[in-house]
Design a protein around this motif. Sequence first.
Motif, PDB file in Angstrom:
ATOM      1  N   ARG A  36       0.916  -1.165   0.017  1.00  0.00           N
ATOM      2  CA  ARG A  36      -0.052   0.050   0.033  1.00  0.00           C
ATOM      3  C   ARG A  36       0.751   1.407  -0.056  1.00  0.00           C
ATOM      4  NH1 ARG A  36      -0.559   2.499   4.976  1.00  0.00           N
ATOM      5  NH2 ARG A  36       0.447   1.376   6.772  1.00  0.00           N
ATOM      6  N   VAL A  37       0.368   2.497  -0.291  1.00  0.00           N
ATOM      7  CA  VAL A  37       1.067   3.563  -0.529  1.00  0.00           C
ATOM      8  C   VAL A  37       0.573   4.678   0.681  1.00  0.00           C
ATOM      9  CG1 VAL A  37       1.763   5.718  -1.494  1.00  0.00           C
ATOM     10  CG2 VAL A  37       1.336   3.699  -2.809  1.00  0.00           C
ATOM     11  N   ASP A  38       1.680   4.839   1.654  1.00  0.00           N
ATOM     12  CA  ASP A  38       1.453   5.628   2.712  1.00  0.00           C
ATOM     13  C   ASP A  38       1.337   7.185   2.416  1.00  0.00           C
ATOM     14  OD1 ASP A  38       1.061   6.633   5.232  1.00  0.00           O
ATOM     15  OD2 ASP A  38       2.749   6.012   6.074  1.00  0.00           O
ATOM     16  N   TYR A  39       0.135   7.960   2.538  1.00  0.00           N
ATOM     17  CA  TYR A  39       0.409   9.330   1.947  1.00  0.00           C
ATOM     18  C   TYR A  39       0.172  10.150   3.278  1.00  0.00           C
ATOM     19  CZ  TYR A  39      -1.275   7.562  -2.614  1.00  0.00           C
ATOM     20  OH  TYR A  39      -1.378   6.880  -3.836  1.00  0.00           O
ATOM     21  N   SER A  40       0.034   9.521   4.515  1.00  0.00           N
ATOM     22  CA  SER A  40      -0.228  10.304   5.591  1.00  0.00           C
ATOM     23  C   SER A  40       0.994  11.260   6.042  1.00  0.00           C
ATOM     24  CB  SER A  40      -0.411   9.279   6.629  1.00  0.00           C
ATOM     25  OG  SER A  40       0.753   8.659   7.304  1.00  0.00           O
ATOM     26  N   LEU A  41       2.107  11.033   5.790  1.00  0.00           N
ATOM     27  CA  LEU A  41       3.079  11.714   6.126  1.00  0.00           C
ATOM     28  C   LEU A  41       3.333  11.913   7.678  1.00  0.00           C
ATOM     29  CD1 LEU A  41       3.057  14.868   3.576  1.00  0.00           C
ATOM     30  CD2 LEU A  41       4.302  12.663   3.437  1.00  0.00           C
ATOM     31  N   SER A  42       2.864  10.963   8.494  1.00  0.00           N
ATOM     32  CA  SER A  42       2.767  10.982   9.778  1.00  0.00           C
ATOM     33  C   SER A  42       4.167  10.356  10.358  1.00  0.00           C
ATOM     34  CB  SER A  42       1.492  10.420  10.299  1.00  0.00           C
ATOM     35  OG  SER A  42       1.423   9.091   9.940  1.00  0.00           O
ATOM     36  N   GLU A  43       4.454   9.296   9.677  1.00  0.00           N
ATOM     37  CA  GLU A  43       5.532   8.344  10.247  1.00  0.00           C
ATOM     38  C   GLU A  43       6.758   8.694   9.468  1.00  0.00           C
ATOM     39  OE1 GLU A  43       6.916   3.719  11.265  1.00  0.00           O
ATOM     40  OE2 GLU A  43       4.713   4.321  10.533  1.00  0.00           O
ATOM     41  N   TYR A  44       6.586   9.018   7.977  1.00  0.00           N
ATOM     42  CA  TYR A  44       7.720   9.514   7.134  1.00  0.00           C
ATOM     43  C   TYR A  44       7.584  10.710   6.697  1.00  0.00           C
ATOM     44  CZ  TYR A  44       7.963   4.150   7.568  1.00  0.00           C
ATOM     45  OH  TYR A  44       8.107   2.940   8.120  1.00  0.00           O
ATOM     46  N   ASP A  45       8.474  11.288   6.135  1.00  0.00           N
ATOM     47  CA  ASP A  45       8.490  12.759   5.660  1.00  0.00           C
ATOM     48  C   ASP A  45       8.077  12.722   4.479  1.00  0.00           C
ATOM     49  OD1 ASP A  45      10.871  11.798   4.652  1.00  0.00           O
ATOM     50  OD2 ASP A  45      12.225  13.704   5.383  1.00  0.00           O
ATOM     51  N   ARG A  46       7.734  11.624   3.723  1.00  0.00           N
ATOM     52  CA  ARG A  46       7.582  11.732   2.285  1.00  0.00           C
ATOM     53  C   ARG A  46       6.458  10.536   2.031  1.00  0.00           C
ATOM     54  NH1 ARG A  46      13.383  10.925   0.404  1.00  0.00           N
ATOM     55  NH2 ARG A  46      13.627  12.189   2.283  1.00  0.00           N
ATOM     56  N   ILE A  47       5.724  10.460   0.781  1.00  0.00           N
ATOM     57  CA  ILE A  47       5.007   9.518   0.480  1.00  0.00           C
ATOM     58  C   ILE A  47       5.957   8.173   0.211  1.00  0.00           C
ATOM     59  CG2 ILE A  47       3.182   8.675  -1.451  1.00  0.00           C
ATOM     60  CD1 ILE A  47       2.439  11.384  -1.724  1.00  0.00           C
TER      61      ILE A  47
ATOM     62  N   LEU B  46       4.814   1.046   0.965  1.00  0.00           N
ATOM     63  CA  LEU B  46       4.934  -0.055   2.234  1.00  0.00           C
ATOM     64  C   LEU B  46       4.568  -1.355   1.664  1.00  0.00           C
ATOM     65  CD1 LEU B  46       3.263   1.704   4.932  1.00  0.00           C
ATOM     66  CD2 LEU B  46       5.583   1.651   4.448  1.00  0.00           C
ATOM     67  N   VAL B  47       5.556  -2.387   1.806  1.00  0.00           N
ATOM     68  CA  VAL B  47       5.203  -3.942   1.722  1.00  0.00           C
ATOM     69  C   VAL B  47       5.169  -4.715   3.062  1.00  0.00           C
ATOM     70  CG1 VAL B  47       6.324  -6.025   0.356  1.00  0.00           C
ATOM     71  CG2 VAL B  47       6.255  -3.586  -0.694  1.00  0.00           C
ATOM     72  N   ASP B  48       4.152  -5.239   3.539  1.00  0.00           N
ATOM     73  CA  ASP B  48       4.200  -5.824   4.688  1.00  0.00           C
ATOM     74  C   ASP B  48       4.387  -4.818   5.660  1.00  0.00           C
ATOM     75  OD1 ASP B  48       3.387  -8.464   3.790  1.00  0.00           O
ATOM     76  OD2 ASP B  48       5.506  -8.951   3.365  1.00  0.00           O
ATOM     77  N   ASP B  49       3.908  -3.430   5.320  1.00  0.00           N
ATOM     78  CA  ASP B  49       3.863  -2.452   6.260  1.00  0.00           C
ATOM     79  C   ASP B  49       5.401  -2.165   6.692  1.00  0.00           C
ATOM     80  OD1 ASP B  49       1.486  -2.065   6.627  1.00  0.00           O
ATOM     81  OD2 ASP B  49       0.942  -3.416   8.287  1.00  0.00           O
ATOM     82  N   GLU B  50       6.503  -2.468   5.858  1.00  0.00           N
ATOM     83  CA  GLU B  50       7.837  -1.944   5.920  1.00  0.00           C
ATOM     84  C   GLU B  50       7.883  -1.058   4.577  1.00  0.00           C
ATOM     85  OE1 GLU B  50       9.907  -2.225   8.363  1.00  0.00           O
ATOM     86  OE2 GLU B  50       8.618  -3.643   9.634  1.00  0.00           O
ATOM     87  N   PRO B  51       8.801   0.092   4.452  1.00  0.00           N
ATOM     88  CA  PRO B  51       9.243   0.833   3.417  1.00  0.00           C
ATOM     89  C   PRO B  51       9.944  -0.212   2.637  1.00  0.00           C
ATOM     90  CG  PRO B  51       9.780   1.981   5.574  1.00  0.00           C
ATOM     91  CD  PRO B  51       9.361   0.622   6.036  1.00  0.00           C
ATOM     92  N   PHE B  52       9.674   0.038   1.369  1.00  0.00           N
ATOM     93  CA  PHE B  52      10.123  -0.731   0.299  1.00  0.00           C
ATOM     94  C   PHE B  52      11.053   0.107  -0.517  1.00  0.00           C
ATOM     95  CE2 PHE B  52       9.866  -2.611  -4.014  1.00  0.00           C
ATOM     96  CZ  PHE B  52      10.544  -3.872  -3.901  1.00  0.00           C
ATOM     97  N   PHE B  53      12.312  -0.315  -0.495  1.00  0.00           N
ATOM     98  CA  PHE B  53      13.437   0.315  -1.146  1.00  0.00           C
ATOM     99  C   PHE B  53      13.943  -0.660  -2.298  1.00  0.00           C
ATOM    100  CE2 PHE B  53      13.836   1.645   3.266  1.00  0.00           C
ATOM    101  CZ  PHE B  53      13.462   2.933   3.053  1.00  0.00           C
TER     102      PHE B  53
END
Length: 288
Positions: free
Chosen positions: A39-50, A53-60
């Motif tokens: 999913r894509v986290d648009y909230s900017l609450s936990e990270y300073d950018r959109i 997330l894959v399995d709720d972990e940032p996907f680099f």
Amino acid sequence: MNSNLWMLGGLIAGVAVAATAVIDPSLKPSFSTVANVSRVDYSLSEYDRIVLLVDDEPFFYNGVQLRVDKMAGIWNMTDVEIEPFFQLIANDGFTVVNCQLTWADIQPDTFYNASESTYIRGGRYENYNYVANVSHRIGYEAGDEANQELSYIKFDYSDYSLAQIDAAKVRIYVNSAPDNDVAFSANLYGIANDTWSASDLTWANAPSHDGVNISGTKDTDYWFTDSNPSWDPINQASYYDFDASSFIRNHTSNGIASFIFQPQINNTDLANGATLYGAKGPLPPQLW
């Protein structure tokens, strides 16, 4: 492309909608019954950018392109041969691989291997039968029938309905460079006679030919089907495709398709021709 008659089934078109059509008020949106992996986290609450997330972990990710279209279409690699390349990419640390998705991957075409085939040869070979040969030949040399050859190919697609066919092609695999390295073109003819047996054919008794020429009444006994385009002559070992749509749809109502593969007659001093796999070869003629 150099690319065994392709039979494309299915409709590739939009659906016409009347100008007065309205949306059915009873229709309800569907919802996934499977938990999403990403999913894509648009909230900017936990990270300073959109963030993806894959399995709720940032996907680099870092990516690479794999030309599976070229591997399959030009180098004739199978899925089994291509599969290890994906593992190599993963082992090298890439997390994304970009590869082409073709229509054939979504809706594979139907194809049939040749049910039987052989070739015939003139001159002192006029009574020879070559049905047992893995490879067949087509060839032409002016003034020497011993170096003139035609291939006969038959397909049985009687379990398939003509109504399902939008287009068709015959695919031939030429398995070596042409004779004397002279590039040339070939013709594919559909013939009305589909009762011949490959185990009986010789230059002396094969139907629908007079020497290296196709004989009979045009558009009754035989139909010109296709030839190599000028920009794609037979010049190397490869697949070669011939459009057989009209012949298949209009002249093979019993589901049996019979062809003669003929070298185009030329004015060169050298004999020219090529070998191709027959029905008993590892890459037999195919009707797609």
